[in-house]
Design a protein around this motif. Sequence first.
Motif, short mmCIF file in Angstrom:
data_model
loop_
_atom_site.label_atom_id
_atom_site.label_comp_id
_atom_site.label_asym_id
_atom_site.label_seq_id
_atom_site.Cartn_x
_atom_site.Cartn_y
_atom_site.Cartn_z
N VAL B 303 -42.76 6.76 14.35
CA VAL B 303 -43.58 7.18 13.21
C VAL B 303 -42.72 7.60 12.01
CG1 VAL B 303 -45.17 8.98 12.46
CG2 VAL B 303 -45.58 7.75 14.58
N GLN B 304 -41.64 8.32 12.28
CA GLN B 304 -40.77 8.75 11.18
C GLN B 304 -40.31 7.54 10.36
OE1 GLN B 304 -39.31 12.22 10.63
NE2 GLN B 304 -39.05 11.18 8.67
N TYR B 305 -39.87 6.52 11.09
CA TYR B 305 -39.40 5.31 10.43
C TYR B 305 -40.53 4.66 9.65
CZ TYR B 305 -38.06 0.37 10.15
OH TYR B 305 -37.80 -0.89 9.72
N MET B 306 -41.69 4.62 10.25
CA MET B 306 -42.83 3.97 9.60
C MET B 306 -43.21 4.71 8.31
SD MET B 306 -45.16 3.22 12.93
CE MET B 306 -44.58 2.15 14.25
N VAL B 307 -43.20 6.05 8.38
CA VAL B 307 -43.53 6.81 7.17
C VAL B 307 -42.46 6.58 6.12
CG1 VAL B 307 -43.79 9.12 6.22
CG2 VAL B 307 -44.87 8.55 8.39
N ASP B 308 -41.20 6.67 6.53
CA ASP B 308 -40.11 6.51 5.57
C ASP B 308 -40.18 5.17 4.87
OD1 ASP B 308 -39.25 8.97 6.21
OD2 ASP B 308 -37.60 8.34 7.52
N ASN B 309 -40.59 4.15 5.63
CA ASN B 309 -40.57 2.80 5.06
C ASN B 309 -41.96 2.29 4.70
OD1 ASN B 309 -37.61 1.94 5.33
ND2 ASN B 309 -38.11 2.87 7.31
N ASP B 310 -42.92 3.21 4.63
CA ASP B 310 -44.28 2.84 4.24
C ASP B 310 -44.85 1.71 5.07
OD1 ASP B 310 -44.80 4.75 2.26
OD2 ASP B 310 -43.45 3.68 0.92
N LYS B 311 -44.61 1.75 6.38
CA LYS B 311 -45.17 0.72 7.27
C LYS B 311 -46.60 1.12 7.62
CE LYS B 311 -41.23 -1.59 8.22
NZ LYS B 311 -41.06 -2.90 7.61
N LEU B 312 -47.47 0.92 6.68
CA LEU B 312 -48.83 1.39 6.87
C LEU B 312 -49.55 0.66 8.00
CD1 LEU B 312 -50.04 2.01 3.23
CD2 LEU B 312 -49.17 3.61 4.90
N TYR B 313 -49.31 -0.64 8.10
CA TYR B 313 -49.99 -1.40 9.15
C TYR B 313 -49.60 -0.88 10.53
CZ TYR B 313 -51.36 -5.25 12.16
OH TYR B 313 -51.91 -6.00 13.16
#
Lengths: 284, 817
Positions: B303-313
């Motif tokens: 999740v941290q990575y997803m938030v940092d990189n705006d991986k909304l999907y």
Amino acid sequence: MASSKAVQSFRNAAKDYLFNDRFSDFTIVCEDQEFKVHRCFICAQSKWFERCCSGIFEEGKTNRVHLREEHASVIANMISFMYTFDYNDSTSSDTFKSTSTEHTLPKGSSSSKHLTSPAPSNALQMNAWVYATAEKYEILDLKALALEKFKQHADVTNADDMLGAAWAVYKHISLLETDRQLHDTVRDMWLLGGKELIANIGPEALEDCFASIPKLMGELLTMLIGAFGGGAKTVRQFCKTCNYYELFTTSDVVSKEFVCSKCPSKEARESVRLTGQVAVKKFW
Amino acid sequence: MANKFKGLNGADVDFETTWKVLETAFKEIHTKNASALSFEELYRNAYKIVLKKKGEELYNNVAQFEANWLSGEVRNRVVKQLTAPLLLLTDGTGRSLATSAERRVAGESFLRALKESWEDHQVCMGMLTDVLMYMDRVYCTDHRQPSIFAKAMGLFRDQILRSPVRPESPDLIEVLTSIVLDQIQMHRDGERINSHLIKSNVYMLEGLYESDQEVEDEKLYLRLFEPYFLQTSAMFYREEGERLLKESDAGTYCKEAKRRIEEESDRCRSTLSEATTVKIQRVVEDELIRHKIKGLIEMDSGVQYMVDNDKLYELGLVFELEARVDARKTELTKAIQKIINEMGTEINNVAINTSQAPPTAPAAQDEHGDDKQKPGSTRQINQQTVAALKWVEDVLALKTRFDNIWKTAFASDQTVHTALERSMGEIINAFSRGSEYISLFIDENMKKGIRDKTEAEIDATLEQAITTVRYLQDKDIFETYYKKHLCKRLLLKKSQSIDVEKQMISRMKIELGNSFTLKLEAMFKDMTLSEELTSGYRKHVAQLGDADPKRVDLSVNVLTSMTWPLEAFRGASEDEREGRSNIIFPASIERIKSGFEQFYSKKHSGRKLTWQTNMGDADVKAHFPRSKNGRPMTHDINCSTYAMLILLLFNSLPTTTSLTLEEIQARTNIPENDLKRNLQSLAVAPKTRFLVKEPMSREINAGDRFTYNEGFSSKIIKIKVGVVSAGNKVEGDRERKETEKKNNDSRGFAIEAAVVRIMKQRKSLPHAQLLTETITQLSTQFKPDVNMIKKKIESLIEREYLERIEDAAVPSYKYLA
């Protein structure tokens, strides 16, 4: 719910198809008669016919069933009920034969003329037969109607009716042992007929009847004997010489020796008067 | 006559003969040769047997006939299809004995044979049931026996499924189960299987029960197949989940998990039973989500990575997965809250560091001689103000970012929303200067930010501001700051639009309640009344007739005391100025002052006007002989009231006369600090050096002498003398302490008022309950400190508002009327 008027119209319309080969898609053969019927009428009334018509047995394939070991007149009444919710129980006027479309098979062509019981010869018998047929082919409304009619027709002093009913119900018709509605009714009719009935039948026929149908006799006796209470009874002791009698209880009779109060005789004959009540279900 | 009714007895039956007829017919039926059989005849025979009380024998004979048929004919046909690898599947060794393609083909022939046997059996028993319908109706009903159909189904179960394939080997149903599971595994591995065939066998297992009573939850499918299916599936997905966690990233994992769950539902529909859908989903969810979600979220690509990189999907997938197993989305919420806290703490730390950082830049700049007139402390305050604005903007950006994630990825989920809000509140409240900074942010926008903005943009800005206010716990502190800042904006006319100010107030009214905005609205009312008053006074003066061109024009703001935080204008260290009313005005000023006082007392008798001379400003026309390249020039000077008094003082003196600091103070009575600051502006700042100071230095000291600067020169006509700190800035430490003290005082009052209100109503109350109720009542304003409440209760007891109840089981108080 449809209004009763609409139901009446439907009944009238259905009546038109009775013994009418218009749209007929199934044939019931019985004795030398052939009845043209409609599967939707007969299957709606009877589970038996439903399975008979739909199965992959011979009947389902040929659209024809031969009802062996049945009387054509009874079957005609059964079919009549399926279309009209009623039937005519008179045996004399041959109502079904007056209609045009059932076919009489050529004599002898019916291979299985091995009926063992005589055809119904009066209304009482007819209703008893319809009752049994309804049981066999699972038409419960017809069974109830037949019982109703059976009870209505009983003239308990008519020797023919009473004998006919006894023979048909106790002898010719097969039903489950537990299915006793007809039997109870016949037995009660006989009890109700009483002295007059016995007189009308006459001793010879009565003897023959009881000899042939011991079951009926047994049931009647059981009812009658059962009507009296057992135990201590009041006993009359008649003096054999002067016919004077005195009342004793049974226990007294055993313990005491009889001595006539009027004459010196010591010999006595005894008698007991019994009264009882038989409960007969109201069927009339 | 007697004989005329005579005839043979009704149907006499010989059981054995009749049974033979039936048995022969049944054989024909089982060998699919029934079309020549007469239903009527078969029924009649069975009917007669039952009439003759032979129902039980008939029933048993039929059952025996079926048992023989199944164990003899049918079983052999099915067992013949079992090859060695299929048989060994039950103990797991069969898998290695043949390739999956071979196993599949062999398995399918077995499944087909079993399916056909089952279907044949049902068709035949349907026909037998027709023929034996009277037996079912009479014998089975009266003797509480299962129908012959149910009995025969039970026989199929016992003779075929629950009997060993050969001695010492497992029951056929176990083989069936292992074959079906084997095929499902092939399907999971991507091979094509004949799902219809499996479904038919599942139908069979669903149609059979453990006992002839046919209890609904005793279906063979539920008892003998489904548990194994779920068990093997759990094993499979446990391994697959672990493998996926090792081998792929979180996004891929989510996609795969989602695909597997959907695939299993599809499988239940197409291959197994719909009744299993929920159970297998639960298994897959357990193995792929419930037991793995924590690991999944904490992965490097989590999740941290997803938030940092705006991986909304991908975030959406994680949300969707956890939502399946946990309505509260505990793990995801936790992770997101942690991220928000980290990011928020970072924002807070930056703001704290900036505010605490020594003003290094100004020191350096001072040496370069740039902006020398700005004292270092002002510089630092400006820097802090920028930091304050940045803090609010950062907080808003953080909120916008997570709002977007919430809307796009988290399906606007309510639980997550609550958690997000809580985290935002935590970080905003964790920052002690939040209230002040937010008020400053609004101040900045009111003064500059909304210039050149469309109505919609202004609206958005206001909404953002309100959003942050909503999170504040200590709304009372915010109110204090807001009042202070608003006060300055209004009095110094810094606000861009009074309309927008009012809009803001009405938003606050909606958000924080009437009582919150009461005083703010009163301030606006004062401003309106003052305008009317000023113009009324002007009219009044004009009516007096003697139009004196030299008369000083006056514009007044009459402020209701208590409503306005006038200390905002005061230096924090200054004492209450006793001398204020004793300011010595020159005659021209004194005249209009008393003129207005008369005018006002006529309008509102009984009101006392106190002149806040420290807050006023004045426009002065000043004449300097050499200002314009050595030629005279008149300047419009805007300066504070005090500066005006000083300038007027020098104006009344000969140009060369000098005055000491003490002398100026004696002639004007301006408080020392204000005087010093004003003199600093007038004698030190280069652009507004209307006076000359001796000695020439930055600081104003006792004994310094001042003279009119004859040589003042400036190209600008309008000159503004900056003294009164013009803008709203971050408070200095001293100011803050004062604000805090004031705030604590007002909290003290609020607490006392709440306690008295509660006790007045309740008469007596235990201590703990009083605390709780007080906190609840005050929660809309601030979060009261328990110790403070205790102190206030003590104080109320001392002042005999309350009294302790001596013999109470728990410490309690009583209200003294």
